[in-house]
Design an enzyme around this catalytic site. Structure first.
Site, mmCIF file in Angstrom:
data_model
loop_
_atom_site.group_PDB
_atom_site.id
_atom_site.type_symbol
_atom_site.label_atom_id
_atom_site.label_comp_id
_atom_site.label_asym_id
_atom_site.label_seq_id
_atom_site.Cartn_x
_atom_site.Cartn_y
_atom_site.Cartn_z
ATOM 1 N N GLU A 288 0.804 -1.230 0.000
ATOM 2 C CA GLU A 288 0.000 0.000 0.000
ATOM 3 C C GLU A 288 0.839 1.284 0.000
ATOM 4 O OE1 GLU A 288 -2.843 0.130 3.182
ATOM 5 O OE2 GLU A 288 -3.516 2.150 2.661
ATOM 6 N N THR B 290 -9.278 6.827 5.450
ATOM 7 C CA THR B 290 -10.111 6.543 6.617
ATOM 8 C C THR B 290 -9.294 6.926 7.852
ATOM 9 O OG1 THR B 290 -10.954 4.649 5.373
ATOM 10 C CG2 THR B 290 -11.537 4.777 7.714
HETATM 11 N N1 ATP Z 1 -18.388 9.251 -1.458
HETATM 12 C C1 ATP Z 1 -17.787 9.163 -0.266
HETATM 13 N N2 ATP Z 1 -18.286 8.344 0.674
HETATM 14 C C2 ATP Z 1 -17.695 8.235 1.874
HETATM 15 N N3 ATP Z 1 -16.582 8.938 2.233
HETATM 16 C C3 ATP Z 1 -16.042 9.759 1.327
HETATM 17 C C4 ATP Z 1 -16.616 9.915 0.035
HETATM 18 N N4 ATP Z 1 -15.861 10.796 -0.655
HETATM 19 C C5 ATP Z 1 -14.880 11.188 0.155
HETATM 20 N N5 ATP Z 1 -14.971 10.577 1.363
HETATM 21 C C6 ATP Z 1 -14.022 10.819 2.462
HETATM 22 O O1 ATP Z 1 -12.860 10.076 2.155
HETATM 23 C C7 ATP Z 1 -12.489 9.243 3.258
HETATM 24 C C8 ATP Z 1 -11.875 7.964 2.739
HETATM 25 O O2 ATP Z 1 -10.683 8.315 2.052
HETATM 26 P P1 ATP Z 1 -9.868 7.232 1.198
HETATM 27 O O3 ATP Z 1 -10.713 6.679 0.110
HETATM 28 O O4 ATP Z 1 -8.590 7.887 0.802
HETATM 29 O O5 ATP Z 1 -9.627 6.145 2.309
HETATM 30 P P2 ATP Z 1 -9.486 4.570 2.199
HETATM 31 O O6 ATP Z 1 -8.420 4.267 1.205
HETATM 32 O O7 ATP Z 1 -10.809 3.956 1.935
HETATM 33 O O8 ATP Z 1 -9.035 4.214 3.673
HETATM 34 P P3 ATP Z 1 -7.629 3.666 4.247
HETATM 35 O O9 ATP Z 1 -6.549 4.067 3.265
HETATM 36 O O10 ATP Z 1 -7.457 4.342 5.570
HETATM 37 O O11 ATP Z 1 -7.815 2.179 4.303
HETATM 38 C C9 ATP Z 1 -13.782 9.031 4.027
HETATM 39 O O12 ATP Z 1 -13.518 8.729 5.379
HETATM 40 C C10 ATP Z 1 -14.490 10.362 3.849
HETATM 41 O O13 ATP Z 1 -14.044 11.309 4.792
HETATM 42 MG MG MG Z 2 -6.346 4.363 1.309
#
Ligand code: ATP
Ligand code: MG
Length: 272
Positions: A76, A106
């Site tokens: 990652e 997240t």
């Molecule tokens: N459509 C959406 N639905 C939910 N959250 C969203 C959305 N768009 C943006 N976000 C925001 O983006 C965050 C998630 O970011 P990202 O996709 O970078 O994390 P992730 O890769 O899923 O999590 P991690 O890397 O920690 O495992 C959510 O917590 C929220 O604050």
């Molecule tokens: Mg991520």
């Protein structure tokens, strides 16, 4: 949509991000993690004749839902660092080589990138998931688009305590508009601030936490830029503004990468 060339997919705690490298451009898609079964079907249908590389904490879960056996995996942090390097090269005239990369997903992770090397240097559990969770707890609102729109019209001064509030007319040793205490302004308040103000303050808390840590990390590593990525910045101009202004105030140049939420997916695609 037909998928050509190679496909990188970053399967995170909240969102699945896909970056599809076509002949001369990238196509980006994101999906909620709750749709992982549909994404597995979509990928099986459209990517079977293309190289596919997965990354992120739930990469193996996605793989387990696919029949295809020739799936690659990328670590990652390596994928997001390589994706950030790639986007920086595409978007900046003078490509940065040394910087802190802060991924506000997240949760929040930070890597120190120096030239070809990268090193995980820490992070915080305060991140995009905190925006979602605290907002829901305080206001009952759990729809991301709705909460960021509402937060944009909120006022933090009914919830947070500034340095000037504490110094009350005295000259403070640091700028009075800096936050002295997130949510600290509620002490002794007769009424509860509006939901909109609470949402604005939740975003302020997350923005100031991730920016402070990034600034400390940058100074400690003797680099002068912090590059911010992650879906938490999507349509969230309030988060972006606070992160930018606090980083600048501390003498660290912030870059919030356009399409930065796809760094992991791009980095994964670049591995194959
Ligand atoms: N459509 C959406 N639905 C939910 N959250 C969203 C959305 N768009 C943006 N976000 C925001 O983006 C965050 C998630 O970011 P990202 O996709 O970078 O994390 P992730 O890769 O899923 O999590 P991690 O890397 O920690 O495992 C959510 O917590 C929220 O604050
Ligand atoms: Mg991520």
């Amino acid at each position: 949509m037909s998928i050509r060339e190679k496909v990188g997919v970053d399967v995170g705690g909240t969102l699945i991000k896909a970056a599809i490298h076509t002949e001369n451009d990238w196509i980006y898609q994101s999906f909620p993690i709750s749709q992982i079964d549909d994404v597995a079907g979509w990928l099986t249908k459209h990517s079977d004749h293309r190289s596919l590389c997965l990354t992120g904490g739930k990469a193996s879960l996605l793989q387990s839902k696919m029949s295809r056996s020739d799936i690659y995996f990328a670590p990652e942090f390596l994928a997001s660092c390589n994706g950030a390097r790639y986007l920086l090269t595409m978007q900046q005239t003078n490509t940065l080589t040394d910087f802190i990369l802060t991924n506000v997903g997240t949760g929040t992770s930070m890597n120190l990138i120096k030239g070809e090397t990268q090193q995980w240097i820490g992070g915080t559990g305060v991140g995009g998931g905190t925006i979602m969770g605290l907002s829901r707890l305080l206001t009952g609102i759990h729809d991301y688009d709705r909460l960021v729109k509402l937060a944009a019209s909120g006022r933090r001064d009914t919830v947070d305590l500034t340095v000037a509030n504490i110094y009350e007319g005295e000259t403070p040793p640091i700028p009075g508009d800096l936050t002295a205490s997130n949510f600290g302004g509620l002490m002794g308040q007769p009424s509860t601030p509006s939901s909109v103000d609470q949402l604005a303050s939740v975003i302020g808390l997350v923005a100031e936490t991730v920016a402070s840590l990034s600034v400390f990390a940058a100074k400690n590593a003797h680099v002068d830029h912090a590059v911010y990525i992650g879906s938490s910045f999507v349509d969230n101009s309030q988060l972006s503004k606070i992160v930018e202004s606090y980083s600048n105030y501390c003498g660290i140049t912030p870059i919030i990468l356009h399409h930065g939420q796809f760094c992991g997916a791009i980095g994964a695609a670049l591995e194959v």
